[in-house]
Design a protein around this motif. Structure first.
Motif, short mmCIF file in Angstrom:
data_model
loop_
_atom_site.label_atom_id
_atom_site.label_comp_id
_atom_site.label_asym_id
_atom_site.label_seq_id
_atom_site.Cartn_x
_atom_site.Cartn_y
_atom_site.Cartn_z
N VAL A 226 0.74 -1.18 0.13
CA VAL A 226 0.19 0.07 0.00
C VAL A 226 0.91 1.06 -0.02
N GLU A 227 1.90 1.44 0.66
CA GLU A 227 2.63 2.52 0.97
C GLU A 227 3.68 2.79 -0.66
N LEU A 228 3.91 1.59 -1.24
CA LEU A 228 4.60 1.83 -2.44
C LEU A 228 3.41 2.29 -3.55
N VAL A 229 2.51 1.99 -3.47
CA VAL A 229 1.50 2.32 -4.58
C VAL A 229 0.90 3.88 -4.30
N ALA A 230 0.88 4.10 -3.05
CA ALA A 230 0.39 5.45 -2.67
C ALA A 230 1.34 6.61 -2.53
N GLN A 231 2.58 6.10 -2.97
CA GLN A 231 3.73 7.17 -3.14
C GLN A 231 3.23 8.22 -4.06
N ASP A 232 2.40 7.85 -4.93
CA ASP A 232 2.05 9.11 -6.26
C ASP A 232 0.88 9.56 -5.43
N PRO A 233 0.65 10.78 -5.23
CA PRO A 233 -0.63 11.40 -5.09
C PRO A 233 -1.79 11.47 -5.72
N ARG A 234 -1.42 11.09 -7.01
CA ARG A 234 -2.79 11.01 -8.05
C ARG A 234 -3.45 9.55 -7.70
N LEU A 235 -2.70 8.67 -6.75
CA LEU A 235 -3.63 7.45 -6.32
C LEU A 235 -3.95 7.64 -5.18
N THR A 236 -5.20 7.30 -4.78
CA THR A 236 -5.87 7.56 -3.35
C THR A 236 -6.62 6.38 -3.06
#
Length: 324
Positions: A226-236
């Protein structure tokens, strides 16, 4: 500093080498123990030899299973062949159960009608050598498991960890019988070996069953995904995260919220970047990311929709709501 994650090819090479070492050690120890038992008559040594014989069979199963599990997906096995490792571990557990039963039976017979030991020095020497060789193999297997996640190698190591304890018990029992002239110590040592084998078999069975039943990855691994995916603020709102291990492979699925104004091309690039971030730390993963339009997503149906799982729904253990 942690070692970088291994590629599938590197992981497969390591597991192939350690399983070959396991087969070699098991064959050598079986031959040595049978020879020492023939000249000493020790039931504890016979128990340990029987255990080594089943270890050889289990190691051979693992030897072939890790090679089959590493084979790439094909038309009939789109998710790969990774679960062959779990099946190998189940077979290991069954063999250990059988070994424990046979050893316990022989020990009980020996307690009722003890047989004096002969040439105890040979028995002690062989068990000491077996203990050293087993300890070396366990150290090598532990090193491999720090680099890979092979459930088959983990099962094999559990086997040999139990062997190490059983070798020490058998060594102590033979030494006690030789020093004090009490054959009953030898049989009691064999019973203790049988009990340890049962404990080890239960552990191996639970690990293999967890993988066959698609148990989730550890909470720490899920949080990291989850941390890796959520590093991009466009993904919430990473949600409906599902994960499972299958031999050398990891399968990961999730939903994420995206700005509905993004073009399909832009959304694709965002998801591809997120996938690559996860692959950098989970290189053997197969990843599926489903985009939901932020604020406009309809609830998802299907067999694993939240409603189908009761009021609790798919509540993740990573602190993220699993509902869409």
């Amino acid at each position: 500093m942690a070692a970088p994650p291994l590629s599938l090819k590197e992981s497969a090479a390591l597991t192939r080498r350690i399983t070959l070492a396991s087969v070699s050690v098991a064959a050598a120890l079986l031959a040595a123990k049978l020879g020492a038992w023939a000249i000493s008559g020790s039931v504890a040594l016979l128990a340990s030899a029987a255990d080594s014989g089943l270890d050889l069979i289990a190691s051979l199963v693992t030897f072939f299973a890790v090679r089959y599990a590493a084979a790439p997906p094909d038309a009939e096995h789109r998710f790969g062949h990774g679960k062959a490792e779990a099946f190998a571990s189940l077979m290991q557990a069954g063999l250990v159960f059988a070994s424990a039963a046979l050893i316990a039976r022989e020990a009980i017979v020996q307690i009722g009608a003890p047989t004096p030991l002969r040439n105890e020095g040979w028995a002690v020497a062989v068990m000491a050598l077996s203990t050293v060789a087993t300890g070396g193999l366990i150290a090598a297997q532990s090193w491999v498991l720090r680099r890979t996640a092979s459930v088959a190698v983990a099962g094999d190591r559990a086997h040999y960890a139990t062997d190490l304890a059983s070798n020490l018990l058998a060594l102590g029992a033979i030494a006690a019988a030789a020093l004090f002239g009490a054959s009953g110590w030898d049989a009691l040592g064999a019973l203790a070996v049988a009990a340890l084998l049962l404990w080890g078999a239960i552990h191996v069975f639970r690990e293999a069953a967890g993988q066959l039943m698609d148990r989730e990855l550890s909470p720490a691994a899920r949080r990291r995904i989850v941390e890796l995916v959520a590093q991009d603020p466009r993904l919430t709102d990473v949600h409906r995260l599902r994960s499972r291990a299958s031999g050398p492979y990891v399968h990961i699925q999730m939903h994420v919220d995206l700005d509905p104004a993004l073009t399909l091309q832009a959304a694709h690039e965002v998801l591809l970047e997120a996938e690559n971030r996860v692959l950098a730390e989970f290189p053997n993963a197969d990843i599926i990311i489903h985009p939901d339009p932020r604020g406009a997503a309809e609830p998802h149906g299907g067999a694993f929709a939240g409603e189908a799982l009761g009021k609790r729904g798919l509540k993740d253990d990573v602190g993220v709501s699993a509902g869409s």
